[in-house]
Scaffold this motif. Structure first.
Motif, PDB file in Angstrom:
ATOM      1  N   VAL A  39       0.849  -1.199   0.000  1.00 29.03           N
ATOM      2  CA  VAL A  39       0.000   0.000   0.000  1.00 29.03           C
ATOM      3  C   VAL A  39       0.885   1.249   0.000  1.00 29.03           C
ATOM      4  O   VAL A  39       1.879   1.316   0.727  1.00 29.03           O
ATOM      5  CB  VAL A  39      -0.939   0.029   1.233  1.00 29.03           C
ATOM      6  N   ARG A  40       0.495   2.215  -0.800  1.00 30.76           N
ATOM      7  CA  ARG A  40       1.183   3.497  -0.846  1.00 30.76           C
ATOM      8  C   ARG A  40       0.164   4.617  -0.961  1.00 30.76           C
ATOM      9  O   ARG A  40      -1.015   4.386  -1.231  1.00 30.76           O
ATOM     10  CB  ARG A  40       2.134   3.578  -2.037  1.00 30.76           C
ATOM     11  N   LEU A  41       0.631   5.841  -0.777  1.00 35.45           N
ATOM     12  CA  LEU A  41      -0.204   7.018  -0.981  1.00 35.45           C
ATOM     13  C   LEU A  41      -0.013   7.569  -2.386  1.00 35.45           C
ATOM     14  O   LEU A  41       1.116   7.599  -2.903  1.00 35.45           O
ATOM     15  CB  LEU A  41       0.154   8.115   0.023  1.00 35.45           C
ATOM     16  N   VAL A  42      -1.095   8.013  -2.999  1.00 34.89           N
ATOM     17  CA  VAL A  42      -1.058   8.738  -4.261  1.00 34.89           C
ATOM     18  C   VAL A  42      -1.969   9.947  -4.092  1.00 34.89           C
ATOM     19  O   VAL A  42      -3.167   9.801  -3.830  1.00 34.89           O
ATOM     20  CB  VAL A  42      -1.539   7.871  -5.438  1.00 34.89           C
ATOM     21  N   VAL A  43      -1.391  11.148  -4.220  1.00 32.19           N
ATOM     22  CA  VAL A  43      -2.142  12.381  -3.979  1.00 32.19           C
ATOM     23  C   VAL A  43      -1.993  13.308  -5.179  1.00 32.19           C
ATOM     24  O   VAL A  43      -0.887  13.795  -5.444  1.00 32.19           O
ATOM     25  CB  VAL A  43      -1.657  13.098  -2.701  1.00 32.19           C
ATOM     26  N   PRO A  44      -3.056  13.570  -5.926  1.00 32.07           N
ATOM     27  CA  PRO A  44      -2.954  14.483  -7.078  1.00 32.07           C
ATOM     28  C   PRO A  44      -2.576  15.892  -6.639  1.00 32.07           C
ATOM     29  O   PRO A  44      -3.069  16.405  -5.622  1.00 32.07           O
ATOM     30  CB  PRO A  44      -4.380  14.471  -7.656  1.00 32.07           C
ATOM     31  N   GLY A  45      -1.680  16.495  -7.394  1.00 32.06           N
ATOM     32  CA  GLY A  45      -1.369  17.903  -7.186  1.00 32.06           C
ATOM     33  C   GLY A  45      -0.202  18.215  -6.286  1.00 32.06           C
ATOM     34  O   GLY A  45       0.192  19.379  -6.179  1.00 32.06           O
ATOM     35  N   LEU A  46       0.389  17.205  -5.633  1.00 31.27           N
ATOM     36  CA  LEU A  46       1.521  17.444  -4.743  1.00 31.27           C
ATOM     37  C   LEU A  46       2.726  16.635  -5.198  1.00 31.27           C
ATOM     38  O   LEU A  46       2.589  15.492  -5.644  1.00 31.27           O
ATOM     39  CB  LEU A  46       1.188  17.061  -3.299  1.00 31.27           C
ATOM     40  N   TYR A  47       3.919  17.231  -5.061  1.00 36.63           N
ATOM     41  CA  TYR A  47       5.137  16.478  -5.330  1.00 36.63           C
ATOM     42  C   TYR A  47       5.231  15.291  -4.371  1.00 36.63           C
ATOM     43  O   TYR A  47       4.721  15.329  -3.247  1.00 36.63           O
ATOM     44  CB  TYR A  47       6.369  17.360  -5.175  1.00 36.63           C
ATOM     45  N   GLY A  48       5.933  14.253  -4.818  1.00 29.99           N
ATOM     46  CA  GLY A  48       6.000  13.018  -4.047  1.00 29.99           C
ATOM     47  C   GLY A  48       6.627  13.160  -2.679  1.00 29.99           C
ATOM     48  O   GLY A  48       6.280  12.415  -1.759  1.00 29.99           O
ATOM     49  N   TYR A  49       7.524  14.131  -2.488  1.00 23.28           N
ATOM     50  CA  TYR A  49       8.228  14.214  -1.207  1.00 23.28           C
ATOM     51  C   TYR A  49       7.314  14.643  -0.067  1.00 23.28           C
ATOM     52  O   TYR A  49       7.664  14.508   1.103  1.00 23.28           O
ATOM     53  CB  TYR A  49       9.441  15.140  -1.311  1.00 23.28           C
ATOM     54  N   VAL A  50       6.113  15.182  -0.385  1.00 19.21           N
ATOM     55  CA  VAL A  50       5.158  15.543   0.658  1.00 19.21           C
ATOM     56  C   VAL A  50       3.877  14.720   0.569  1.00 19.21           C
ATOM     57  O   VAL A  50       2.889  15.061   1.218  1.00 19.21           O
ATOM     58  CB  VAL A  50       4.796  17.051   0.606  1.00 19.21           C
ATOM     59  N   SER A  51       3.901  13.640  -0.226  1.00 15.27           N
ATOM     60  CA  SER A  51       2.629  12.941  -0.398  1.00 15.27           C
ATOM     61  C   SER A  51       2.726  11.463  -0.748  1.00 15.27           C
ATOM     62  O   SER A  51       1.896  10.676  -0.300  1.00 15.27           O
ATOM     63  CB  SER A  51       1.809  13.628  -1.497  1.00 15.27           C
ATOM     64  N   ALA A  52       3.702  11.082  -1.551  1.00 18.06           N
ATOM     65  CA  ALA A  52       3.666   9.761  -2.190  1.00 18.06           C
ATOM     66  C   ALA A  52       4.385   8.693  -1.376  1.00 18.06           C
ATOM     67  O   ALA A  52       5.248   7.972  -1.888  1.00 18.06           O
ATOM     68  CB  ALA A  52       4.255   9.840  -3.594  1.00 18.06           C
ATOM     69  N   THR A  53       4.038   8.556  -0.105  1.00 16.71           N
ATOM     70  CA  THR A  53       4.716   7.603   0.772  1.00 16.71           C
ATOM     71  C   THR A  53       4.470   6.172   0.312  1.00 16.71           C
ATOM     72  O   THR A  53       3.333   5.739   0.175  1.00 16.71           O
ATOM     73  CB  THR A  53       4.231   7.779   2.219  1.00 16.71           C
ATOM     74  N   LYS A  54       5.556   5.433   0.111  1.00 16.60           N
ATOM     75  CA  LYS A  54       5.469   4.016  -0.264  1.00 16.60           C
ATOM     76  C   LYS A  54       5.574   3.149   0.988  1.00 16.60           C
ATOM     77  O   LYS A  54       6.016   3.618   2.039  1.00 16.60           O
ATOM     78  CB  LYS A  54       6.602   3.656  -1.230  1.00 16.60           C
ATOM     79  N   TRP A  55       5.167   1.896   0.861  1.00 14.75           N
ATOM     80  CA  TRP A  55       5.249   0.926   1.961  1.00 14.75           C
ATOM     81  C   TRP A  55       4.641   1.537   3.235  1.00 14.75           C
ATOM     82  O   TRP A  55       5.223   1.505   4.326  1.00 14.75           O
ATOM     83  CB  TRP A  55       6.700   0.506   2.181  1.00 14.75           C
ATOM     84  N   LEU A  56       3.443   2.073   3.087  1.00 15.67           N
ATOM     85  CA  LEU A  56       2.790   2.884   4.101  1.00 15.67           C
ATOM     86  C   LEU A  56       2.431   2.064   5.342  1.00 15.67           C
ATOM     87  O   LEU A  56       1.911   0.953   5.224  1.00 15.67           O
ATOM     88  CB  LEU A  56       1.525   3.497   3.498  1.00 15.67           C
ATOM     89  N   THR A  57       2.681   2.627   6.537  1.00 14.05           N
ATOM     90  CA  THR A  57       2.328   1.932   7.779  1.00 14.05           C
ATOM     91  C   THR A  57       1.567   2.798   8.768  1.00 14.05           C
ATOM     92  O   THR A  57       0.912   2.270   9.670  1.00 14.05           O
ATOM     93  CB  THR A  57       3.583   1.398   8.502  1.00 14.05           C
ATOM     94  N   GLU A  58       1.646   4.125   8.645  1.00 18.95           N
ATOM     95  CA  GLU A  58       0.990   4.981   9.639  1.00 18.95           C
ATOM     96  C   GLU A  58       0.586   6.312   9.030  1.00 18.95           C
ATOM     97  O   GLU A  58       1.304   6.874   8.194  1.00 18.95           O
ATOM     98  CB  GLU A  58       1.917   5.235  10.837  1.00 18.95           C
ATOM     99  N   LEU A  59      -0.569   6.810   9.454  1.00 15.96           N
ATOM    100  CA  LEU A  59      -1.010   8.170   9.175  1.00 15.96           C
ATOM    101  C   LEU A  59      -1.226   8.854  10.527  1.00 15.96           C
ATOM    102  O   LEU A  59      -2.118   8.459  11.285  1.00 15.96           O
ATOM    103  CB  LEU A  59      -2.307   8.179   8.369  1.00 15.96           C
TER     104      LEU A  59
END
Length: 506
Positions: free
Chosen positions: A352-372
């Motif tokens: 599972v990873r994050l995909v967020v339209p409109g933001l660069y990956g360094y503030v949004s596209a976390t891979k291997w997601l474990t916590e929000l």
């Protein structure tokens, strides 16, 4: 050098059995990545692109080889001095492993065991080398314990070759075992993605420009850019994966992979980009993502008043700070489980990873997601913000010329220029091209899949022999043109017009 190579290979092989997620090399490499200044990071990515990790590992190997050679010289000249240097290597490795989020007692021991193996091999090889040198120094009728230098020479070379061979075999086995031990690839292969409750809208028939040499509108998984801080791809078993929602929430939420797959999933085409992408660069891609809207998960948790940021955390400890409003508005920010019709590739964040339209990956596209973690920008910061990058990272409107490539000669007559433009979550209104700083000409803009994807464009121009400078600019749906000021990626994304030069041959 051979002795230290044997010790390193032994440590990596043991890590394959006992600590697949963290080895001595990845621990040291992680510390190096963390310590690299942003400017050096940008230089490495611009020079090596997605091969930046291979370049780092090569650099580490050269440094280790140099220090190992020094240890050998010291050990040959004075007993145990080289062994002490190797021991310091081991302690430094243990200290590096201690800083990693995946640290465990066994992982902490591995650098020390590797150093111990290297010391044993070093003492063995230096002893045999000394015996050969002693035998070779016999002259003027003097006799030594070994009157046959050739025998000592053969013994040393055999030990050297044997140790090198064992190091190579151990290194190869470490790579094989590291891939087989966790069985994550097999678990991924068994996953069948559910039918989306909200399928992706069909791609418009004219969305592809049809110009030869253009990249595909939807980027294949194998060609999708990869920029992250993980030296080795984290192996996360979907059967044990768990996502926690913590922080400033009315109630904490835990979500298993089975829970996530049972949710009504959304499928959308979304273009994502790396903040390190230079003007005209290729650190950008468009894919069809399948996932559950993040806003639905956060609604279950109930963010508390005053919270304005979600700190997402990867299994390897990497973090990103995303504005809360971006994850709760109407955009398709997803907890993604699928990419272009298949489960996420391991290197792109499986499971599972994050995909967020409109933001660069360094503030949004976390891979291997474990916590929000729901929090505030005043209280927490993502990985890159303390290193000089801006907090929020909205993607800037930009455009690129893909055809023809800069510097390639073309024949006179009608020349078709083509490329892509993007203004995620806003959409592109028009694209213009100019030759030799002349008037702007509006290009033919293909219909986009959505406001969250890039658009293709093309323009046919009649050219006579000569040299031409070609520039492109995009304007978003709100009438805002892209910034023409040339700026580097740091601290919040590159700006300027992509420029190519074309020679038209007679």
């Amino acid at each position: 050098m051979v002795a230290v190579a044997g010790g390193v290979a032994a440590g990596e092989l043991l890590a394959g059995f006992a600590s697949p997620s963290l080895s001595p090399l990845t621990g040291v490499g992680g510390v190096v990545i963390d310590a690299v200044p942003p400017g050096v990071k940008d230089w490495a990515i611009s020079l090596f692109g997605t091969a930046d990790k291979a370049a780092l590992l090569t650099g580490m190997a050269l440094v280790i080889a140099g220090l190992a050679a020094l240890a050998g010289v010291l050990e040959f000249r004075r007993r145990f001095t080289g062994a002490v240097l190797v021991g310091i290597f081991g302690l430094a490795g243990a200290a590096a492993v201690l800083t990693r989020s995946q640290v465990a007692p066994v992982a902490l021991l591995l650098p020390l065991l590797a150093a111990g193996a290297a010391v044993v091999l070093l003492r063995l090889l230096v002893g045999k080398l000394a015996a050969w040198q002693s035998a070779a120094s016999t002259r003027d009728g003097e006799r030594t314990a070994d009157p046959t230098p050739s025998r000592s020479r053969r013994s040393f070379l055999q030990a050297l070759a044997g140790t090198a061979a064992l190091a190579a075999v151990a290194g190869a086995l470490a790579g094989i075992w590291r891939g087989a031990a966790n069985a994550v690839s097999e678990a991924r292969a068994r996953i069948t993605l559910p039918t989306p409750a909200s399928p992706a809208p069909p791609i418009p028939a004219a969305a592809e420009s049809g110009v030869a040499g253009m990249p595909p509108l939807v980027t294949p998984n194998r060609d999708f850019y990869r920029i992250d801080t993980a030296l080795t791809v984290p192996a996360v078993n979907p059967d044990t994966w768990l996502l926690k929602v913590t922080g400033m929430v009315a109630r904490e939420v835990q979500l298993s992979f089975a829970d996530l797959m049972a949710k009504p999933l959304t499928e959308r085409h979304i273009t994502i980009a790396c903040v390190s992408n230079n003007v005209g660069g290729d650190l950008i891609g468009n894919a069809r993502w399948l996932g559950w809207p993040v806003r639905d998960l956060l609604a279950l948790a109930g963010p508390q008043p005053g919270s304005d940021m979600v700190l997402s955390r990867s299994t390897d400890g990497w973090t990103a700070g995303t504005p809360l409003e971006v994850l709760t508005d109407n955009r398709d920010a997803l907890l993604a489980v699928g990419m272009n019709g298949e489960p996420l590739p391991l290197e792109h964040g499986f499971p599972v990873r994050l995909v967020v339209p409109g933001l660069y990956g360094y503030v949004s596209a976390t891979k291997w997601l474990t916590e929000l973690k729901v929090t505030r920008f005043a209280d927490d910061a993502g990985y890159w913000t303390p290193r000089g990058w801006s907090e929020r990272g909205p993607i800037k409107t930009s455009s690129r010329i893909d055809v023809p490539r800069s510097g390639r000669p073309v024949s006179p007559g009608t020349v078709v220029f083509a490329g892509v433009a993007w203004a995620q979550h806003t959409g592109i209104g028009k694209v213009e091209v100019r030759l030799n700083r002349g008037p702007w000409r509006e290009a033919e803009l293909a219909p986009g899949i959505s406001a969250d994807t890039w658009y293709q464009w093309k323009l046919a121009v009649d050219l006579t022999p000569g040299q031409y400078e070609i520039q492109v600019r995009a304007t978003d749906m709100n009438g805002r043109p892209q910034d023409e000021t040339s700026r580097p990626p740091a601290p919040d994304g590159a700006t300027g017009f992509h420029t190519v030069r074309v020679d038209v041959k007679s």
